[in-house]
Write a protein that holds these residues in place. Structure first.
Motif, PDB file in Angstrom:
ATOM      1  N   GLY A  45       0.760  -1.391  -0.036  1.00 21.01           N
ATOM      2  CA  GLY A  45      -0.067   0.173   0.117  1.00 21.01           C
ATOM      3  C   GLY A  45       0.661   1.298  -0.062  1.00 21.01           C
ATOM      4  N   VAL A  46       0.210   2.610   0.071  1.00 18.43           N
ATOM      5  CA  VAL A  46       1.005   3.625   0.065  1.00 18.43           C
ATOM      6  C   VAL A  46       1.947   3.815   1.501  1.00 18.43           C
ATOM      7  CG1 VAL A  46       0.497   6.133   0.310  1.00 18.43           C
ATOM      8  CG2 VAL A  46      -1.215   4.868  -1.128  1.00 18.43           C
ATOM      9  N   PRO A  47       2.965   4.290   1.078  1.00 18.54           N
ATOM     10  CA  PRO A  47       3.794   4.147   2.232  1.00 18.54           C
ATOM     11  C   PRO A  47       3.418   5.197   3.191  1.00 18.54           C
ATOM     12  CG  PRO A  47       5.188   4.218   0.323  1.00 18.54           C
ATOM     13  CD  PRO A  47       3.928   4.157  -0.139  1.00 18.54           C
ATOM     14  N   GLY A  48       3.895   5.121   4.633  1.00 19.68           N
ATOM     15  CA  GLY A  48       3.531   5.985   5.701  1.00 19.68           C
ATOM     16  C   GLY A  48       4.221   7.280   5.844  1.00 19.68           C
ATOM     17  N   ALA A  49       5.359   7.566   4.802  1.00 25.15           N
ATOM     18  CA  ALA A  49       6.141   8.441   4.700  1.00 25.15           C
ATOM     19  C   ALA A  49       6.211   8.765   3.410  1.00 25.15           C
ATOM     20  CB  ALA A  49       7.678   8.295   5.487  1.00 25.15           C
ATOM     21  N   ALA A 181       6.502  -2.707   9.296  1.00 24.45           N
ATOM     22  CA  ALA A 181       5.282  -2.675   9.742  1.00 24.45           C
ATOM     23  C   ALA A 181       5.235  -2.808  11.227  1.00 24.45           C
ATOM     24  CB  ALA A 181       4.556  -3.670   9.051  1.00 24.45           C
ATOM     25  N   ASP A 182       5.923  -3.403  11.844  1.00 21.82           N
ATOM     26  CA  ASP A 182       5.908  -3.407  13.357  1.00 21.82           C
ATOM     27  C   ASP A 182       6.287  -2.105  13.926  1.00 21.82           C
ATOM     28  OD1 ASP A 182       5.799  -4.913  16.028  1.00 21.82           O
ATOM     29  OD2 ASP A 182       8.025  -4.611  15.841  1.00 21.82           O
ATOM     30  N   ILE A 183       7.460  -1.561  13.429  1.00 19.01           N
ATOM     31  CA  ILE A 183       7.897  -0.327  13.906  1.00 19.01           C
ATOM     32  C   ILE A 183       6.710   0.847  14.121  1.00 19.01           C
ATOM     33  CG2 ILE A 183       9.379   1.630  13.438  1.00 19.01           C
ATOM     34  CD1 ILE A 183      11.430  -0.873  12.725  1.00 19.01           C
ATOM     35  N   ARG A 184       6.096   0.659  12.706  1.00 22.41           N
ATOM     36  CA  ARG A 184       4.940   1.677  12.357  1.00 22.41           C
ATOM     37  C   ARG A 184       3.852   1.505  13.525  1.00 22.41           C
ATOM     38  NH1 ARG A 184       5.872   0.293   7.143  1.00 22.41           N
ATOM     39  NH2 ARG A 184       3.898  -0.805   7.041  1.00 22.41           N
ATOM     40  N   GLN A 185       3.465   0.171  13.852  1.00 24.54           N
ATOM     41  CA  GLN A 185       2.291  -0.109  14.733  1.00 24.54           C
ATOM     42  C   GLN A 185       2.788   0.169  16.086  1.00 24.54           C
ATOM     43  OE1 GLN A 185      -0.455  -1.005  13.551  1.00 24.54           O
ATOM     44  NE2 GLN A 185      -1.391  -0.976  15.717  1.00 24.54           N
ATOM     45  N   ARG A 186       3.921   0.108  16.519  1.00 30.07           N
ATOM     46  CA  ARG A 186       4.506   0.414  17.840  1.00 30.07           C
ATOM     47  C   ARG A 186       4.438   1.801  18.039  1.00 30.07           C
ATOM     48  NH1 ARG A 186       8.613  -2.825  20.651  1.00 30.07           N
ATOM     49  NH2 ARG A 186       8.489  -4.849  19.824  1.00 30.07           N
ATOM     50  N   ILE A 187       4.629   2.617  17.029  1.00 30.46           N
ATOM     51  CA  ILE A 187       4.662   4.116  17.101  1.00 30.46           C
ATOM     52  C   ILE A 187       3.243   4.506  17.466  1.00 30.46           C
ATOM     53  CG2 ILE A 187       5.070   6.230  15.898  1.00 30.46           C
ATOM     54  CD1 ILE A 187       7.461   5.152  14.552  1.00 30.46           C
ATOM     55  N   VAL A 188       2.224   3.898  16.494  1.00 33.50           N
ATOM     56  CA  VAL A 188       0.763   4.395  16.731  1.00 33.50           C
ATOM     57  C   VAL A 188       0.364   3.848  18.258  1.00 33.50           C
ATOM     58  CG1 VAL A 188      -1.609   3.562  16.088  1.00 33.50           C
ATOM     59  CG2 VAL A 188       0.247   4.053  14.439  1.00 33.50           C
ATOM     60  N   ASP A 203      15.571  10.060  15.716  1.00 33.36           N
ATOM     61  CA  ASP A 203      15.172  11.491  15.861  1.00 33.36           C
ATOM     62  C   ASP A 203      14.525  12.084  14.645  1.00 33.36           C
ATOM     63  OD1 ASP A 203      16.580  11.249  18.255  1.00 33.36           O
ATOM     64  OD2 ASP A 203      18.349  12.058  17.228  1.00 33.36           O
ATOM     65  N   TYR A 204      14.736  11.748  13.751  1.00 33.03           N
ATOM     66  CA  TYR A 204      13.800  12.204  12.377  1.00 33.03           C
ATOM     67  C   TYR A 204      12.477  11.988  12.441  1.00 33.03           C
ATOM     68  CZ  TYR A 204      12.912  13.337   7.600  1.00 33.03           C
ATOM     69  OH  TYR A 204      12.468  13.874   6.380  1.00 33.03           O
ATOM     70  N   ILE A 205      12.200  10.605  12.690  1.00 33.07           N
ATOM     71  CA  ILE A 205      10.820  10.189  12.872  1.00 33.07           C
ATOM     72  C   ILE A 205      10.179  11.189  13.740  1.00 33.07           C
ATOM     73  CG2 ILE A 205       9.297   8.443  13.696  1.00 33.07           C
ATOM     74  CD1 ILE A 205      11.253   6.217  12.411  1.00 33.07           C
ATOM     75  N   GLN A 206      10.746  11.333  15.125  1.00 32.76           N
ATOM     76  CA  GLN A 206      10.080  12.126  16.211  1.00 32.76           C
ATOM     77  C   GLN A 206       9.915  13.752  15.724  1.00 32.76           C
ATOM     78  OE1 GLN A 206      12.276  10.846  19.565  1.00 32.76           O
ATOM     79  NE2 GLN A 206      10.226  10.180  20.291  1.00 32.76           N
ATOM     80  N   LEU A 207      11.040  14.133  15.306  1.00 31.18           N
ATOM     81  CA  LEU A 207      10.920  15.422  14.749  1.00 31.18           C
ATOM     82  C   LEU A 207      10.006  15.956  13.721  1.00 31.18           C
ATOM     83  CD1 LEU A 207      12.432  18.250  14.918  1.00 31.18           C
ATOM     84  CD2 LEU A 207      13.666  17.452  12.718  1.00 31.18           C
ATOM     85  N   HIS A 208       9.574  14.740  12.846  1.00 33.98           N
ATOM     86  CA  HIS A 208       8.555  14.897  11.739  1.00 33.98           C
ATOM     87  C   HIS A 208       7.064  14.381  12.010  1.00 33.98           C
ATOM     88  CE1 HIS A 208      11.365  16.959   9.051  1.00 33.98           C
ATOM     89  NE2 HIS A 208      12.358  16.168   9.465  1.00 33.98           N
ATOM     90  N   HIS A 209       7.099  13.945  13.333  1.00 35.74           N
ATOM     91  CA  HIS A 209       5.909  13.233  13.599  1.00 35.74           C
ATOM     92  C   HIS A 209       5.263  12.154  12.860  1.00 35.74           C
ATOM     93  CE1 HIS A 209       5.795  16.501  16.669  1.00 35.74           C
ATOM     94  NE2 HIS A 209       6.052  17.286  15.572  1.00 35.74           N
ATOM     95  N   LEU A 210       6.120  11.205  12.346  1.00 35.91           N
ATOM     96  CA  LEU A 210       5.861  10.035  11.275  1.00 35.91           C
ATOM     97  C   LEU A 210       5.175   9.229  12.006  1.00 35.91           C
ATOM     98  CD1 LEU A 210       9.140  10.015   9.103  1.00 35.91           C
ATOM     99  CD2 LEU A 210       6.940  11.552   8.632  1.00 35.91           C
ATOM    100  N   TYR A 211       4.084   8.378  11.303  1.00 37.08           N
ATOM    101  CA  TYR A 211       3.661   7.336  11.505  1.00 37.08           C
ATOM    102  C   TYR A 211       2.754   7.274  12.790  1.00 37.08           C
ATOM    103  CZ  TYR A 211       7.536   5.834   8.542  1.00 37.08           C
ATOM    104  OH  TYR A 211       8.420   5.525   7.693  1.00 37.08           O
ATOM    105  N   LEU A 212       2.323   8.574  13.047  1.00 38.06           N
ATOM    106  CA  LEU A 212       1.498   8.562  14.385  1.00 38.06           C
ATOM    107  C   LEU A 212       0.078   7.977  13.988  1.00 38.06           C
ATOM    108  CD1 LEU A 212       2.522  11.962  15.677  1.00 38.06           C
ATOM    109  CD2 LEU A 212       3.097   9.563  16.588  1.00 38.06           C
ATOM    110  N   ASN A 213      -0.313   8.084  12.792  1.00 43.95           N
ATOM    111  CA  ASN A 213      -1.604   7.591  12.261  1.00 43.95           C
ATOM    112  C   ASN A 213      -1.819   6.491  11.689  1.00 43.95           C
ATOM    113  OD1 ASN A 213      -2.810  10.080  12.799  1.00 43.95           O
ATOM    114  ND2 ASN A 213      -1.971  11.109  11.388  1.00 43.95           N
ATOM    115  N   GLY A 214      -0.732   5.519  11.833  1.00 44.29           N
ATOM    116  CA  GLY A 214      -0.655   4.228  11.191  1.00 44.29           C
ATOM    117  C   GLY A 214      -0.045   4.065   9.981  1.00 44.29           C
TER     118      GLY A 214
END
Length: 214
Positions: A45-49, A181-188, A203-214
């Motif tokens: 599917g469409v990537p999360g980032a 996929a597991d990392i994205r789910q853990r973030i959610v 740090d980049y993921i947190q700075l840009h608020h990535l994957y918070l919506n799955g």
């Protein structure tokens, strides 16, 4: 001739398991490994980032790691990121006789018959397959792939540099349980995840608020 190795994937996000495979291939094959993010991956599917964010994370992940680099060619091409189109372009760039290999995980390799023009891939590249410990690759292969692989297996990495394409090498590498996929789910879900990716990527993921919506 020098073997050129390309490690394609979505890298959404790149994690320690990806890097372990790339390093194992670099060391086993004694060559540079080019990590090649897909712009529009056809098998998921469409990537999360976004593509720009995924390549930025890859740049951070490989910085200062000898023998690993990022190849942006699929991001610079419009349309779906079909491997056969990439390999045909590589043949134009490097010539018909250059040894070229695709580095893939065992799970992806087992699904090869679902890839676009999959049989033609063997005419353009070797495959280096990263096996998972305790999960023998042979037991999971579909019949049509087993048939296509007859006579292609090789045991010595040096054999890949002796021909342009068509051989398949098992890459034995340390077991890593990380999955994007597991990392994205853990973030959610707010579960621990930072230790599964390089610190700069976390740090980049947190700075840009990535994957918070799955």
């Amino acid at each position: 001739m020098t073997l050129r190795v390309f490690y394609g994937g979505t890298f959404d996000p790149v994690h320690n398991g990806h890097l372990a495979i790339a390093r194992a291939a670099r060391d086993a094959l004694d060559t540079k490994v080019r990590m090649m993010p897909a712009a529009d991956p056809p098998h998921r599917g469409v990537p999360g980032a976004t593509a720009d964010q995924r390549v930025a994370m890859l740049d951070l992940a490989v910085a200062g790691d000898p023998g690993l680099c990022v190849d942006r060619r699929e991001l610079q091409r419009e349309g779906r990121s079909y491997s056969i189109d990439t390999l045909r372009a590589l043949r134009v760039e490097y010539g018909a006789d250059a040894p070229i290999a695709l580095l893939v995980g065992a799970d992806s390799f087992v699904g090869l018959p679902t890839w676009y023009e999959w049989r033609a891939l063997f005419d353009h590249a070797h495959f280096v397959v990263a096996e998972r410990a305790g999960n023998p690759l042979d037991h999971a292969l579909p019949a049509e792939l087993t048939e296509a692989l007859a006579g292609r297996w090789c045991d010595v990495p040096d054999e890949l540099a002796q021909s342009p394409a068509g051989r398949v090498l098992r890459l034995h590498q340390p077991l890593h349980d990380e999955s994007a996929a597991d990392i994205r789910q853990r973030i959610v879900e707010g579960r621990p995840w930072r230790e599964l990716v390089p610190a700069t990527v976390a740090d980049y993921i947190q700075l840009h608020h990535l994957y918070l919506n799955g």
